[in-house]
Design a protein around this motif. Sequence first.
Motif, PDB file in Angstrom:
ATOM      1  N   ARG A  17       0.839  -1.207   0.000  1.00 20.78           N
ATOM      2  CA  ARG A  17       0.000   0.000   0.000  1.00 20.78           C
ATOM      3  C   ARG A  17       0.871   1.253   0.000  1.00 20.78           C
ATOM      4  O   ARG A  17       0.516   2.254  -0.611  1.00 20.78           O
ATOM      5  CB  ARG A  17      -0.936   0.000   1.214  1.00 20.78           C
ATOM      6  CG  ARG A  17      -1.987  -1.097   1.214  1.00 20.78           C
ATOM      7  CD  ARG A  17      -3.188  -0.724   0.365  1.00 20.78           C
ATOM      8  NE  ARG A  17      -4.166  -1.782   0.328  1.00 20.78           N
ATOM      9  CZ  ARG A  17      -5.286  -1.812   1.041  1.00 20.78           C
ATOM     10  NH1 ARG A  17      -5.578  -0.831   1.868  1.00 20.78           N
ATOM     11  NH2 ARG A  17      -6.121  -2.829   0.924  1.00 20.78           N
ATOM     12  N   LEU A  20       1.660   2.089  -3.441  1.00 21.76           N
ATOM     13  CA  LEU A  20       0.517   2.707  -4.117  1.00 21.76           C
ATOM     14  C   LEU A  20       0.401   4.187  -3.777  1.00 21.76           C
ATOM     15  O   LEU A  20       0.104   5.011  -4.648  1.00 21.76           O
ATOM     16  CB  LEU A  20      -0.782   1.982  -3.759  1.00 21.76           C
ATOM     17  CG  LEU A  20      -0.852   0.487  -4.074  1.00 21.76           C
ATOM     18  CD1 LEU A  20      -2.240  -0.052  -3.766  1.00 21.76           C
ATOM     19  CD2 LEU A  20      -0.440   0.199  -5.499  1.00 21.76           C
ATOM     20  N   ALA A  24       0.721   7.074  -6.514  1.00 19.45           N
ATOM     21  CA  ALA A  24      -0.363   8.048  -6.671  1.00 19.45           C
ATOM     22  C   ALA A  24       0.189   9.470  -6.633  1.00 19.45           C
ATOM     23  O   ALA A  24      -0.193  10.321  -7.440  1.00 19.45           O
ATOM     24  CB  ALA A  24      -1.423   7.852  -5.584  1.00 19.45           C
ATOM     25  N   HIS A  34      -7.457   2.633  -5.507  1.00 18.56           N
ATOM     26  CA  HIS A  34      -6.051   2.343  -5.210  1.00 18.56           C
ATOM     27  C   HIS A  34      -5.679   2.591  -3.753  1.00 18.56           C
ATOM     28  O   HIS A  34      -4.517   2.442  -3.386  1.00 18.56           O
ATOM     29  CB  HIS A  34      -5.141   3.162  -6.124  1.00 18.56           C
ATOM     30  CG  HIS A  34      -5.388   2.932  -7.583  1.00 18.56           C
ATOM     31  ND1 HIS A  34      -5.315   1.686  -8.160  1.00 18.56           N
ATOM     32  CD2 HIS A  34      -5.714   3.788  -8.574  1.00 18.56           C
ATOM     33  CE1 HIS A  34      -5.583   1.797  -9.451  1.00 18.56           C
ATOM     34  NE2 HIS A  34      -5.836   3.047  -9.722  1.00 18.56           N
ATOM     35  N   TRP A  35      -6.675   2.978  -2.923  1.00 16.30           N
ATOM     36  CA  TRP A  35      -6.332   3.185  -1.513  1.00 16.30           C
ATOM     37  C   TRP A  35      -7.465   2.886  -0.530  1.00 16.30           C
ATOM     38  O   TRP A  35      -7.219   2.720   0.652  1.00 16.30           O
ATOM     39  CB  TRP A  35      -5.799   4.600  -1.271  1.00 16.30           C
ATOM     40  CG  TRP A  35      -6.704   5.726  -1.717  1.00 16.30           C
ATOM     41  CD1 TRP A  35      -6.674   6.350  -2.932  1.00 16.30           C
ATOM     42  CD2 TRP A  35      -7.752   6.342  -0.971  1.00 16.30           C
ATOM     43  NE1 TRP A  35      -7.656   7.312  -2.982  1.00 16.30           N
ATOM     44  CE2 TRP A  35      -8.319   7.341  -1.789  1.00 16.30           C
ATOM     45  CE3 TRP A  35      -8.262   6.168   0.314  1.00 16.30           C
ATOM     46  CZ2 TRP A  35      -9.380   8.150  -1.385  1.00 16.30           C
ATOM     47  CZ3 TRP A  35      -9.316   6.969   0.733  1.00 16.30           C
ATOM     48  CH2 TRP A  35      -9.862   7.951  -0.114  1.00 16.30           C
ATOM     49  N   VAL A  48      -8.441  -3.259  -2.720  1.00 17.83           N
ATOM     50  CA  VAL A  48      -7.611  -2.207  -3.315  1.00 17.83           C
ATOM     51  C   VAL A  48      -6.700  -2.842  -4.360  1.00 17.83           C
ATOM     52  O   VAL A  48      -6.102  -3.892  -4.115  1.00 17.83           O
ATOM     53  CB  VAL A  48      -6.791  -1.484  -2.219  1.00 17.83           C
ATOM     54  CG1 VAL A  48      -5.680  -0.643  -2.813  1.00 17.83           C
ATOM     55  CG2 VAL A  48      -7.712  -0.628  -1.363  1.00 17.83           C
ATOM     56  N   ALA A  50      -3.560  -2.357  -7.426  1.00 16.28           N
ATOM     57  CA  ALA A  50      -2.412  -1.568  -7.883  1.00 16.28           C
ATOM     58  C   ALA A  50      -2.779  -0.835  -9.166  1.00 16.28           C
ATOM     59  O   ALA A  50      -3.603  -1.305  -9.959  1.00 16.28           O
ATOM     60  CB  ALA A  50      -1.209  -2.474  -8.123  1.00 16.28           C
ATOM     61  N   HIS A  51      -2.189   0.317  -9.371  1.00 14.29           N
ATOM     62  CA  HIS A  51      -2.355   1.059 -10.620  1.00 14.29           C
ATOM     63  C   HIS A  51      -1.829   0.200 -11.770  1.00 14.29           C
ATOM     64  O   HIS A  51      -0.759  -0.400 -11.659  1.00 14.29           O
ATOM     65  CB  HIS A  51      -1.535   2.355 -10.587  1.00 14.29           C
ATOM     66  CG  HIS A  51      -1.863   3.271  -9.461  1.00 14.29           C
ATOM     67  ND1 HIS A  51      -1.470   3.033  -8.167  1.00 14.29           N
ATOM     68  CD2 HIS A  51      -2.523   4.452  -9.460  1.00 14.29           C
ATOM     69  CE1 HIS A  51      -1.893   4.033  -7.409  1.00 14.29           C
ATOM     70  NE2 HIS A  51      -2.537   4.904  -8.169  1.00 14.29           N
TER      71      HIS A  51
END
Length: 134
Positions: A17, A20, A24, A34-35, A48, A50-51
């Motif tokens: 996280r 991430l 971001a 994403h969070w 959540v 990952a991009h």
Amino acid sequence: MTVKGDELPPLSLRVTRADLVRYAGASGDFNPIHWSDRFASGVGLPGVIAHGMLTMALAGRLVTQWVGDPSAVRSYGVRFTRPIVVPDDDEGALLELTGKVSDVTDGVARIAITAKFDGRTVLGKAVAEVALPA
């Protein structure tokens, strides 16, 4: 000498996280999928994720570490097939990367990349073309 069939050294990376959050901030992509577990599950995701572009960049690292010069990458493309679900813990998600030379023509190697999370492919048609050292 690089030839068709050569395998790149495998690469395993943990996505957390915290990664991430950093991505971001760097990308400006603050989409709550994403969070926020609540938001992600509210839109039908398993948690959540990952991009996609972060996943693509991490897979590209397999190639740049192998070739030793990021400027040698001539092209790189992927299709996003499945998200990486990133748990809210210190361990994160394990991304496993492998690559194989599928062609060498005129000093350019074509690399087929396999990216897996939880035993399943997360990038499809992941291919990089790399100029080989003379």
